[in-house]
Design a protein around this motif. Structure first.
Motif, mmCIF file in Angstrom:
data_model
loop_
_atom_site.group_PDB
_atom_site.id
_atom_site.type_symbol
_atom_site.label_atom_id
_atom_site.label_comp_id
_atom_site.label_asym_id
_atom_site.label_seq_id
_atom_site.Cartn_x
_atom_site.Cartn_y
_atom_site.Cartn_z
ATOM 1 N N ALA A 57 0.800 -1.226 0.075
ATOM 2 C CA ALA A 57 0.001 -0.251 0.152
ATOM 3 C C ALA A 57 0.826 1.317 -0.172
ATOM 4 C CB ALA A 57 -1.316 0.186 1.096
ATOM 5 N N PHE A 58 2.114 1.711 1.164
ATOM 6 C CA PHE A 58 2.999 2.782 0.280
ATOM 7 C C PHE A 58 3.446 2.649 -0.440
ATOM 8 C CE2 PHE A 58 2.941 1.701 5.482
ATOM 9 C CZ PHE A 58 2.290 2.759 5.976
ATOM 10 N N THR A 59 3.619 1.503 -1.414
ATOM 11 C CA THR A 59 4.407 2.118 -2.433
ATOM 12 C C THR A 59 3.696 2.392 -3.335
ATOM 13 O OG1 THR A 59 6.085 -0.421 -1.940
ATOM 14 C CG2 THR A 59 5.358 0.030 -4.222
ATOM 15 N N LEU B 41 0.983 4.069 -3.039
ATOM 16 C CA LEU B 41 0.854 5.070 -2.466
ATOM 17 C C LEU B 41 2.329 6.648 -2.962
ATOM 18 C CD1 LEU B 41 -0.380 5.440 0.796
ATOM 19 C CD2 LEU B 41 -1.866 6.397 -0.930
ATOM 20 N N ASN B 42 3.729 6.297 -2.832
ATOM 21 C CA ASN B 42 4.906 6.315 -2.643
ATOM 22 C C ASN B 42 4.637 7.010 -4.648
ATOM 23 O OD1 ASN B 42 5.638 7.535 -0.549
ATOM 24 N ND2 ASN B 42 6.213 5.855 -0.354
ATOM 25 N N SER B 43 4.097 5.746 -5.036
ATOM 26 C CA SER B 43 4.293 5.695 -6.552
ATOM 27 C C SER B 43 3.310 6.294 -7.471
ATOM 28 C CB SER B 43 4.075 4.479 -7.479
ATOM 29 O OG SER B 43 3.691 3.491 -6.821
ATOM 30 N N SER B 44 2.383 7.134 -7.008
ATOM 31 C CA SER B 44 0.984 7.528 -7.599
ATOM 32 C C SER B 44 1.547 9.612 -7.884
ATOM 33 C CB SER B 44 0.229 8.151 -6.484
ATOM 34 O OG SER B 44 -0.314 6.880 -6.293
#
Length: 151
Positions: free
Chosen positions: A144-146, A148-151
């Motif tokens: 989920a964090f990955t 969010l960070n790639s958006s």
């Protein structure tokens, strides 16, 4: 269903061992039928039928903060084999009254089964399942964090 509470030496306060007896079970069937419940949500059953396991889990539901849906609950089967201890003498195995336990990945061979053996086995199994579940949760959070960070 009748149960008694027992916390053997060596078990911490994060768990409770319940000895289960069914009114229709013979003395042989009722031997070593128990469940160990851990404060972090793991439950370990010994010699418990599927029907009794489901009844126990259903009775624990009101005590749970979060319930893993049916079919997604991590489970492990671990066999305990009771056998008399042996000593090798000149390539022959001779019964010997010293403790000789054999522990493998999927089973343990023990000369006897007592509350202390049950406590150790239950603790190891419960911690193994709990660590697997924490790993699944951590992987989901990282994913989920990955995203969010790639958006």
């Amino acid at each position: 269903l009748l149960h008694t509470w027992a916390v053997p030496a060596g078990m911490h306060r994060d768990s409770v061992m319940l000895n289960l007896r069914q009114s229709d079970a013979s003395a042989v069937q009722a031997q070593n039928v128990c469940v160990v419940v851990f404060s972090y949500g793991a439950v370990v059953f010994f010699n418990v039928t599927d029907e009794l396991r489901e009844k126990c889990l259903e009775s624990f539901r009101p005590l749970c903060a979060e319930i893993i849906p049916d079919g997604f609950q991590p489970m492990e089967d671990y066999s305990i084999i009771l056998r008399p201890p042996v000593r090798k003498i000149h390539q022959a195995q001779v019964p010997y009254d010293e403790w000789q336990s054999v522990i493998h990945f999927d089973y343990a061979a023990l000369p006897q089964l007592d509350v202390h053996n049950l406590a150790v086995i239950a603790t190891v199994l419960a911690q193994s399942i709990a660590l697997d579940q924490y790993s699944v949760n951590a992987d989901a959070m990282l994913e989920a964090f990955t995203r969010l960070n790639s958006s």
